[in-house]
Design an enzyme around this catalytic site. Structure first.
Site, PDB file in Angstrom:
ATOM      1  N   HIS A  93       0.844  -1.122  -0.045  1.00 49.76           N
ATOM      2  CA  HIS A  93      -0.014  -0.041   0.032  1.00 49.76           C
ATOM      3  C   HIS A  93       0.817   1.188  -0.041  1.00 49.76           C
ATOM      4  O   HIS A  93       2.271   1.171   0.164  1.00 49.76           O
ATOM      5  CB  HIS A  93      -1.044   0.002   1.116  1.00 49.76           C
ATOM      6  CG  HIS A  93      -0.399   0.049   2.574  1.00 49.76           C
ATOM      7  ND1 HIS A  93       0.430  -0.832   3.052  1.00 49.76           N
ATOM      8  CD2 HIS A  93      -0.534   1.122   3.525  1.00 49.76           C
ATOM      9  CE1 HIS A  93       0.879  -0.542   4.177  1.00 49.76           C
ATOM     10  NE2 HIS A  93       0.338   0.654   4.674  1.00 49.76           N
ATOM     11  N   HIS A 151       1.573   3.738   2.025  1.00 48.57           N
ATOM     12  CA  HIS A 151       1.984   4.830   3.139  1.00 48.57           C
ATOM     13  C   HIS A 151       3.633   4.864   3.152  1.00 48.57           C
ATOM     14  O   HIS A 151       4.059   3.746   2.370  1.00 48.57           O
ATOM     15  CB  HIS A 151       1.417   4.014   4.426  1.00 48.57           C
ATOM     16  CG  HIS A 151       0.158   4.481   4.555  1.00 48.57           C
ATOM     17  ND1 HIS A 151      -0.664   3.605   5.722  1.00 48.57           N
ATOM     18  CD2 HIS A 151      -0.614   5.286   4.504  1.00 48.57           C
ATOM     19  CE1 HIS A 151      -1.850   3.990   5.877  1.00 48.57           C
ATOM     20  NE2 HIS A 151      -1.750   5.199   4.925  1.00 48.57           N
ATOM     21  N   ASP A 204       5.911   4.605   5.078  1.00 44.82           N
ATOM     22  CA  ASP A 204       6.698   3.504   5.371  1.00 44.82           C
ATOM     23  C   ASP A 204       6.751   1.970   4.755  1.00 44.82           C
ATOM     24  O   ASP A 204       7.468   1.146   5.155  1.00 44.82           O
ATOM     25  CB  ASP A 204       6.631   3.289   6.964  1.00 44.82           C
ATOM     26  CG  ASP A 204       5.215   2.713   7.416  1.00 44.82           C
ATOM     27  OD1 ASP A 204       4.128   3.424   6.668  1.00 44.82           O
ATOM     28  OD2 ASP A 204       4.964   2.089   8.197  1.00 44.82           O
ATOM     29  N   HIS A 205       6.193   2.179   3.434  1.00 39.90           N
ATOM     30  CA  HIS A 205       6.016   1.071   2.593  1.00 39.90           C
ATOM     31  C   HIS A 205       6.500   1.337   1.370  1.00 39.90           C
ATOM     32  O   HIS A 205       6.888   0.353   0.601  1.00 39.90           O
ATOM     33  CB  HIS A 205       4.524   0.493   2.575  1.00 39.90           C
ATOM     34  CG  HIS A 205       4.060   0.141   3.954  1.00 39.90           C
ATOM     35  ND1 HIS A 205       4.174  -1.141   4.385  1.00 39.90           N
ATOM     36  CD2 HIS A 205       3.711   0.894   4.887  1.00 39.90           C
ATOM     37  CE1 HIS A 205       3.886  -1.215   5.888  1.00 39.90           C
ATOM     38  NE2 HIS A 205       3.332  -0.070   6.191  1.00 39.90           N
ATOM     39  N   HIS A 231      -7.416  -0.668   5.526  1.00 40.58           N
ATOM     40  CA  HIS A 231      -6.529   0.391   6.186  1.00 40.58           C
ATOM     41  C   HIS A 231      -6.225   1.345   5.233  1.00 40.58           C
ATOM     42  O   HIS A 231      -6.120   2.551   5.507  1.00 40.58           O
ATOM     43  CB  HIS A 231      -5.259  -0.465   6.324  1.00 40.58           C
ATOM     44  CG  HIS A 231      -4.082   0.111   6.893  1.00 40.58           C
ATOM     45  ND1 HIS A 231      -4.006   0.948   8.141  1.00 40.58           N
ATOM     46  CD2 HIS A 231      -2.765   0.445   6.195  1.00 40.58           C
ATOM     47  CE1 HIS A 231      -2.786   1.333   8.128  1.00 40.58           C
ATOM     48  NE2 HIS A 231      -1.954   1.248   6.973  1.00 40.58           N
ATOM     49  N   ASP A 249      -0.007  -3.761   6.198  1.00 39.20           N
ATOM     50  CA  ASP A 249      -0.525  -3.329   7.436  1.00 39.20           C
ATOM     51  C   ASP A 249      -1.912  -3.717   7.825  1.00 39.20           C
ATOM     52  O   ASP A 249      -2.650  -3.114   8.521  1.00 39.20           O
ATOM     53  CB  ASP A 249      -0.483  -1.558   7.525  1.00 39.20           C
ATOM     54  CG  ASP A 249       0.742  -1.116   7.859  1.00 39.20           C
ATOM     55  OD1 ASP A 249       1.676  -1.911   7.969  1.00 39.20           O
ATOM     56  OD2 ASP A 249       1.021   0.206   7.626  1.00 39.20           O
ATOM     57  N   HIS A 266       4.555  -4.903  10.508  1.00 39.35           N
ATOM     58  CA  HIS A 266       5.215  -4.402  11.968  1.00 39.35           C
ATOM     59  C   HIS A 266       5.363  -5.164  12.971  1.00 39.35           C
ATOM     60  O   HIS A 266       4.819  -6.364  13.111  1.00 39.35           O
ATOM     61  CB  HIS A 266       4.171  -3.201  12.197  1.00 39.35           C
ATOM     62  CG  HIS A 266       4.217  -1.930  11.310  1.00 39.35           C
ATOM     63  ND1 HIS A 266       5.115  -0.961  11.312  1.00 39.35           N
ATOM     64  CD2 HIS A 266       3.452  -1.734  10.027  1.00 39.35           C
ATOM     65  CE1 HIS A 266       5.022  -0.070  10.522  1.00 39.35           C
ATOM     66  NE2 HIS A 266       3.931  -0.503   9.831  1.00 39.35           N
TER      67      HIS A 266
END
Ligand code: ZN
Ligand code: FE
Length: 254
Positions: free
Chosen positions: A55, A57, A59-60, A113, A132, A170
């Site tokens: 996805h 975000h 941090d991805h 999400h 996530d 995570h």
């Protein structure tokens, strides 16, 4: 065979390298930061062929551009979100297959999400990269979808074989277990998991991956169709998606 290397990044992110040992084809799942991923590749003499994003975000997808520049990898991401996946080369949807050498990953569209979230299910390797959406004993926040969408996304994951390993993005396990026990205190499997997870984290070992079988026993978000979870939300008899909405809302402020 599919060899999976787990790369801890920052406080609690995981990136993964998945390598087909027969063909030496390497895919990276999500790109929080280039440095640790490039180091892991260099240490093993691997070259990166594919980057699979779950996805959009930061941090991805944060290192998408750098990894593409440095390795020439092809980037695969959700067809429901192409404008938010930097450098995307191939847009995939539910049921599409991504080849990693002789291994193949089937794409699951699992919004909730985010509106475009996908997972990659490596069938022969019995591994799913759930981003996530699904964590050990927990799940990601509902940022862009409805609880109904998230519940149907969970049902797709719950339909996989129980021995499937769940590679979430995570290390949130200990805090997830604390919340899970607050709503499901009599769950013995959850108590056992707490002890195991604490021991692993004391020596800085990952608690990820788990298995679907473990999640079905312990993860309250997959158990919103059970009377004990509905009861704990003071919603006996309510539809699972409504219980899920309440459970997620309580976790947001736990
Ligand atoms: Zn996210
Ligand atoms: Fe994340």
């Amino acid at each position: 065979m599919l060899e999976i290397l787990q790369i801890p990044v920052w406080r609690d992110n995981y990136a993964y390298l998945a390598r087909c040992t027969a063909t030496d084809t390497v895919a990276c799942v999500d790109s929080p930061e280039a440095g640790p991923i490039l180091e892991a590749l260099a240490e093993r003499g691997w070259s990166l062929d594919l980057l699979l994003n779950t996805h959009h975000h930061p941090d991805h997808i944060g290192a998408n551009k750098v990894l593409k520049e440095k390795t020439g990898c092809r980037i695969v991401g959700s067809c429901h979100d192409p404008e938010r996946i930097p450098g995307i080369d191939r847009q995939v949807d539910e049921g599409d297959v991504v080849q990693v050498g002789e291994q193949h990953a089937r794409v699951l569209f699992i919004p909730g999400h985010t509106r475009g979230h996908i997972a990659y299910h490596f069938e022969q390797a019995q591994a799913v990269f759930s981003g996530d959406t699904l964590f050990v004993a927990g799940c990601g926040r509902l940022f862009e979808g409805t609880a109904e969408q998230l519940w149907s996304s969970f049902q797709k994951l719950m339909a996989l074989p129980p021995e499937t390993k769940i590679y979430g993005a995570h290390e949130y396990t200990l805090s997830n277990i604390r919340f899970a026990l607050s709503v499901d205190p009599d769950n013995l499997a959850l108590r056992v998991l707490e002890v195991q997870a604490q021991a692993l984290r004391e020596t800085k070992q990952p608690t990820v991956p788990s298995t679907l079988a473990q999640e079905l026993q312990t993860n309250p978000f997959l158990r919103v169709d059970r009377s004990e979870i509905a009861q704990a939300m003071d919603m006996p008899g309510a539809p699972p998606a409504q219980v899920l909405a309440e459970l997620r809302a309580r976790k947001d402020t736990f």
